[in-house]
Every structure is written in structure tokens, then in C-alpha cells.
Design a protein around this motif. Structure first.
Motif, PDB file in Angstrom:
ATOM      1  N   SER A  84      -4.455  -4.909  -5.326  1.00 62.84           N
ATOM      2  CA  SER A  84      -3.469  -5.623  -6.146  1.00 62.84           C
ATOM      3  C   SER A  84      -2.322  -4.723  -6.598  1.00 62.84           C
ATOM      4  N   SER A  85      -2.331  -3.447  -6.178  1.00 65.02           N
ATOM      5  CA  SER A  85      -1.216  -2.569  -6.562  1.00 65.02           C
ATOM      6  C   SER A  85      -1.005  -1.493  -5.505  1.00 65.02           C
ATOM      7  N   GLY A  86       0.141  -0.832  -5.593  1.00 61.15           N
ATOM      8  CA  GLY A  86       0.415   0.374  -4.824  1.00 61.15           C
ATOM      9  C   GLY A  86       0.216   0.257  -3.314  1.00 61.15           C
ATOM     10  N   ILE A  87      -0.465   1.256  -2.760  1.00 60.64           N
ATOM     11  CA  ILE A  87      -0.637   1.362  -1.310  1.00 60.64           C
ATOM     12  C   ILE A  87      -1.479   0.193  -0.776  1.00 60.64           C
ATOM     13  N   GLY A  88      -2.550  -0.157  -1.509  1.00 55.78           N
ATOM     14  CA  GLY A  88      -3.431  -1.246  -1.072  1.00 55.78           C
ATOM     15  C   GLY A  88      -2.687  -2.566  -0.969  1.00 55.78           C
TER      16      GLY A  88
ATOM     17  N   ASN B 154     -11.965  17.002  -9.717  1.00 52.10           N
ATOM     18  CA  ASN B 154     -12.772  15.828  -9.340  1.00 52.10           C
ATOM     19  C   ASN B 154     -12.089  15.043  -8.213  1.00 52.10           C
ATOM     20  N   TYR B 155     -10.753  14.892  -8.322  1.00 55.21           N
ATOM     21  CA  TYR B 155     -10.003  14.135  -7.308  1.00 55.21           C
ATOM     22  C   TYR B 155     -10.026  14.868  -5.960  1.00 55.21           C
ATOM     23  N   ALA B 156      -9.705  16.182  -5.991  1.00 52.82           N
ATOM     24  CA  ALA B 156      -9.668  16.950  -4.741  1.00 52.82           C
ATOM     25  C   ALA B 156     -11.055  16.977  -4.089  1.00 52.82           C
TER      26      ALA B 156
ATOM     27  N   ALA C  70       2.745  12.399  -1.549  1.00 55.08           N
ATOM     28  CA  ALA C  70       3.095  11.641  -2.764  1.00 55.08           C
ATOM     29  C   ALA C  70       3.759  10.308  -2.422  1.00 55.08           C
ATOM     30  N   ILE C  71       3.181   9.240  -2.934  1.00 54.38           N
ATOM     31  CA  ILE C  71       3.709   7.885  -2.776  1.00 54.38           C
ATOM     32  C   ILE C  71       3.940   7.343  -4.186  1.00 54.38           C
ATOM     33  N   ARG C  72       5.059   6.648  -4.398  1.00 54.49           N
ATOM     34  CA  ARG C  72       5.405   6.182  -5.746  1.00 54.49           C
ATOM     35  C   ARG C  72       4.543   4.974  -6.137  1.00 54.49           C
ATOM     36  N   THR C  73       3.449   5.216  -6.854  1.00 56.97           N
ATOM     37  CA  THR C  73       2.565   4.138  -7.306  1.00 56.97           C
ATOM     38  C   THR C  73       2.110   4.472  -8.730  1.00 56.97           C
ATOM     39  N   PRO C  74       1.422   3.528  -9.386  1.00 56.21           N
ATOM     40  CA  PRO C  74       0.979   3.803 -10.760  1.00 56.21           C
ATOM     41  C   PRO C  74       0.059   5.024 -10.886  1.00 56.21           C
TER      42      PRO C  74
HETATM   43  P1  NAD Z   1      -2.886   2.466  -7.533  1.00 50.41           P
HETATM   44  O1  NAD Z   1      -3.357   2.890  -8.872  1.00 50.41           O
HETATM   45  O2  NAD Z   1      -1.693   1.587  -7.445  1.00 50.41           O
HETATM   46  O3  NAD Z   1      -4.051   1.783  -6.684  1.00 50.41           O
HETATM   47  C1  NAD Z   1      -5.416   2.063  -6.843  1.00 50.41           C
HETATM   48  C2  NAD Z   1      -6.135   0.740  -6.916  1.00 50.41           C
HETATM   49  O4  NAD Z   1      -7.542   0.982  -6.952  1.00 50.41           O
HETATM   50  C3  NAD Z   1      -5.769  -0.043  -8.192  1.00 50.41           C
HETATM   51  O5  NAD Z   1      -5.445  -1.369  -7.849  1.00 50.41           O
HETATM   52  C4  NAD Z   1      -7.058   0.012  -9.012  1.00 50.41           C
HETATM   53  O6  NAD Z   1      -7.254  -1.125  -9.840  1.00 50.41           O
HETATM   54  C5  NAD Z   1      -8.092   0.067  -7.889  1.00 50.41           C
HETATM   55  N1  NAD Z   1      -9.394   0.550  -8.368  1.00 50.41           N
HETATM   56  C6  NAD Z   1      -9.652   1.588  -9.201  1.00 50.41           C
HETATM   57  N2  NAD Z   1     -10.962   1.671  -9.445  1.00 50.41           N
HETATM   58  C7  NAD Z   1     -11.547   0.672  -8.743  1.00 50.41           C
HETATM   59  C8  NAD Z   1     -12.892   0.245  -8.590  1.00 50.41           C
HETATM   60  N3  NAD Z   1     -13.906   0.849  -9.229  1.00 50.41           N
HETATM   61  N4  NAD Z   1     -13.141  -0.823  -7.782  1.00 50.41           N
HETATM   62  C9  NAD Z   1     -12.133  -1.458  -7.137  1.00 50.41           C
HETATM   63  N5  NAD Z   1     -10.846  -1.103  -7.259  1.00 50.41           N
HETATM   64  C10 NAD Z   1     -10.556  -0.037  -8.049  1.00 50.41           C
HETATM   65  O7  NAD Z   1      -2.630   3.828  -6.731  1.00 50.41           O
HETATM   66  P2  NAD Z   1      -2.347   4.093  -5.175  1.00 50.41           P
HETATM   67  O8  NAD Z   1      -1.503   5.288  -5.131  1.00 50.41           O
HETATM   68  O9  NAD Z   1      -1.889   2.870  -4.482  1.00 50.41           O
HETATM   69  O10 NAD Z   1      -3.805   4.528  -4.675  1.00 50.41           O
HETATM   70  C11 NAD Z   1      -4.429   3.962  -3.535  1.00 50.41           C
HETATM   71  C12 NAD Z   1      -5.189   5.046  -2.786  1.00 50.41           C
HETATM   72  O11 NAD Z   1      -4.249   5.982  -2.250  1.00 50.41           O
HETATM   73  C13 NAD Z   1      -6.145   5.862  -3.664  1.00 50.41           C
HETATM   74  O12 NAD Z   1      -7.343   6.089  -2.948  1.00 50.41           O
HETATM   75  C14 NAD Z   1      -5.397   7.164  -3.870  1.00 50.41           C
HETATM   76  O13 NAD Z   1      -6.259   8.231  -4.115  1.00 50.41           O
HETATM   77  C15 NAD Z   1      -4.687   7.282  -2.533  1.00 50.41           C
HETATM   78  N6  NAD Z   1      -3.535   8.189  -2.520  1.00 50.41           N
HETATM   79  C16 NAD Z   1      -2.420   7.940  -3.276  1.00 50.41           C
HETATM   80  C17 NAD Z   1      -1.355   8.822  -3.228  1.00 50.41           C
HETATM   81  C18 NAD Z   1      -0.103   8.613  -4.029  1.00 50.41           C
HETATM   82  O14 NAD Z   1       0.725   9.530  -4.075  1.00 50.41           O
HETATM   83  N7  NAD Z   1       0.109   7.467  -4.658  1.00 50.41           N
HETATM   84  C19 NAD Z   1      -1.416   9.956  -2.399  1.00 50.41           C
HETATM   85  C20 NAD Z   1      -2.569  10.171  -1.644  1.00 50.41           C
HETATM   86  C21 NAD Z   1      -3.619   9.284  -1.707  1.00 50.41           C
END
Ligand code: NAD
Length: 262
Positions: free
Chosen positions: A50-54, A198-200, A231-235
Motif C-alpha cells: 500500500s506504499s512506496g516500492i510495493g 538490525n536492518y543490514a 535509495a528510493i524516495r519512500t516513507p
Molecule cells: P515503505 O515504508 O513505503 O514500505 C514498506 C511497507 O511494508 C509498508 O507498506 C509497511 O506497512 C509494510 N510492512 C511493514 N511491516 C509489515 C508487516 N509486518 N507485514 C506486512 N507489511 C508490513 O518503504 P519502501 O521503501 O517502499 O520499502 C519496501 C522494501 O524496499 C523494504 O523491504 C525495504 O527494506 C526495501 N528497500 C527500500 C529502499 C529505499 O530506499 N526506500 C532501499 C532498499 C530497499
């Protein structure tokens, strides 16, 4: 005639804070690609959709002809709005609330998708979060939460998907493989990240989990891959781009001199 994907054409121009001058660099161009229905008949689950990359992946899968389950854990309105957007484009979609770190929730989600769509062909293991702290101040709760969602969550969803792919096998009229999993990892699967242990660690885990599963299930015609974005512009990383100072700090690490847009 190639057409621009609707969401790319309508996407509002990002407000990029600039205190550094990159005006002599060429402007980014969104590629114009034809929306071919290559995934027609395929059923997809996108976690954290529902947000960002997904969100963008779910839209792209819909445009490519897949039916999409929009997984979310909180914010039912946003997930429903996402489903409405997909349906507005003529795609088939429904929203399902499940915490990917819960074995029970994940099993129920796959059951719901089988009830709704009959099977699952594509899993996008995208849900993820951060909970940052210096290592000596990081609580066990913070550690467990991030590992639980980012790593265990991807394992639980991959396991259910593979059970379904093996049960169903290949349908040559739909796809040459029994199923596909794409894990959303991060450049931090390889690059150490002080203050985010934890993230890494979770993304390093995703890298070898993905490769090991891929090796194991390849004979069943199941493909497992990952994408490791920078880096991708997301929350999730708003504090890295929310002010001109933060944004310029970030650009020092990015040869392309702009953040990615989802
Ligand atoms: P985001 O916060 O917009 O999206 C993350 C989504 O995961 C949110 O919708 C959140 O509600 C959902 N989520 C969190 N915990 C959850 C759970 N327990 N069950 C189901 N859903 C859950 O951020 P994003 O940047 O779109 O992140 C998506 C993926 O991309 C993540 O795995 C993140 O680590 C990865 N990522 C992001 C970036 C970046 O720069 N934005 C870079 C590298 C990797």
C-alpha cells in the motif's frame, strides 16, 4: 505505438530540495514502454503493497495483466485505495491484512488468495521496515522486530509460495515456470550500515536466503531472485531526503545525483 505507463505519466513531479547546483546535468527521463500483458492469467501477492516500492510494483504487475493481492498490515484505507486504483485501470485486485512476521497470518493470506484467485504464481517479498539505533542502545525488541519482518517474514511467505508452486506445478499455457519469487533486498545486503545493524543483518540474510532457496527449488522450475535497491524516495527513509541538507548528504553517495522514485 509505445505508451507511457499511466502511473508514470500522471505521477506528480517530485519536490526535490536543491541547495547544490546540478542544473547542468541532463534531466531524468521516464522510459516510454508499452504495457504488454505478459503476465495475463498470473496471480500475484505483493507484501507491503500500500506504499512506496510495493505500491509501484503492484501497479506494474496489474498493468502487465496479473491479478494482484495487495497485502498490508496497517492502514486499511490506503490498501483499499490501492485496490480501487488497480480496479480503476481495469485490473483484478483485492486487499488482505496480514503481518508477514506471523506464521498464522501468512498461512491464512495464502489460503485467502487461493480462495479468491485459485492459485499463486508470483510472490513479491517486499514488506520491510527500519528501527534504527546505535548498536549499544538497540533493544532486543528492535532487533527482533526488524529481523522478524524483513527476514523471517520473507522466509514465511516464500515457504508458503513454494508449497503452492510445487502443489500446482507448471501450467505451460500460463507460464514456463511453476512460480516466481522476487525478494526486495537492499544495497545493505552487502554494504555495512553503521547505526542500522538490525536492518543490514536482515538484508544480508535475505541475500543468502534467496540464493539458497533459488538453488534448492530451481529443479522444480521455480525462479527465485532479488532486487537490491539503493535509495528510493519512500516513507521508510524520509529522514534521508526531507531537508536540503539531508538530501545533499545523501547525493554524495549517489553517482547519478538523484534519488530513485518508486
Ligand atoms: P515503505 O515504508 O513505503 O514500505 C514498506 C511497507 O511494508 C509498508 O507498506 C509497511 O506497512 C509494510 N510492512 C511493514 N511491516 C509489515 C508487516 N509486518 N507485514 C506486512 N507489511 C508490513 O518503504 P519502501 O521503501 O517502499 O520499502 C519496501 C522494501 O524496499 C523494504 O523491504 C525495504 O527494506 C526495501 N528497500 C527500500 C529502499 C529505499 O530506499 N526506500 C532501499 C532498499 C530497499
Amino acid at each position: 505505438m509505445p505508451t507511457m505507463p499511466p502511473e508514470a505519466a500522471n505521477r506528480p513531479k517530485p519536490k526535490i530540495p536543491h541547495s547544490q547546483d546540478f542544473s547542468d546535468l541532463p534531466k531524468p527521463v521516464v522510459p516510454k514502454t508499452e504495457n504488454r500483458k505478459l503476465l495475463k492469467g498470473q496471480k500475484a501477492i505483493v507484501t507491503g503493497a500500500s506504499s512506496g516500492i510495493g505500491r509501484s510494483i503492484a501497479l506494474a504487475l496489474g498493468h502487465a495483466g496479473a491479478d494482484v493481492c495487495v497485502n498490508y498490515v496497517a492502514g486499511e484505507d490506503k490498501a483499499q485505495a490501492m485496490v480501487n486504483e488497480l480496479r480503476g485501470h481495469g485490473h483484478t485486485a483485492f486487499a488482505y491484512r496480514a503481518d508477514v512476521s506471523s506464521e498464522e497470518d501468512v498461512a491464512k493470506m495464502f489460503e485467502a488468495v487461493r480462495d479468491e484467485f485459485g492459485t499463486v504464481d508470483i510472490l513479491i517479498n517486499n514488506a520491510g521496515l527500519q528501527s534504527d539505533a546505535p548498536v549499544d542502545q538497540m533493544t532486543l525488541t528492535q532487533w527482533n522486530k526488524v529481523i522478524g519482518v524483513n527476514l523471517t517474514g520473507q522466509f514465511l511467505c516464500a515457504r508458503e509460495a513454494i508449497r503452492e508452486f510445487k502443489r500446482r506445478g507448471v501450467r505451460p499455457e500460463i507460464s514456463c515456470c511453476a512460480g516466481k519469487i522476487i525478494c526486495i533486498s537492499s544495497v545493505h545486503e552487502k554494504i555495512p550500515w553503521a547505526g542500522h545493524v538490525n536492518y543490514a543483518a536482515s538484508k544480508g540474510g535475505v541475500m543468502l536466503m534467496m540464493k539458497s532457496i533459488a538453488q534448492e527449488v530451481a529443479p522444480y522450475r521455480i525462479r527465485v531472485n532479488s532486487i537490491a535497491p539503493g535509495a528510493i524516495r519512500t516513507p521508510i527513509n524520509m529522514q534521508a531526503w526531507d531537508t536540503p541538507e539531508h538530501y545533499n548528504e545523501l547525493l554524495k553517495l549517489i553517482p547519478y545525483k538523484r534519488i530513485g522514485e518508486p
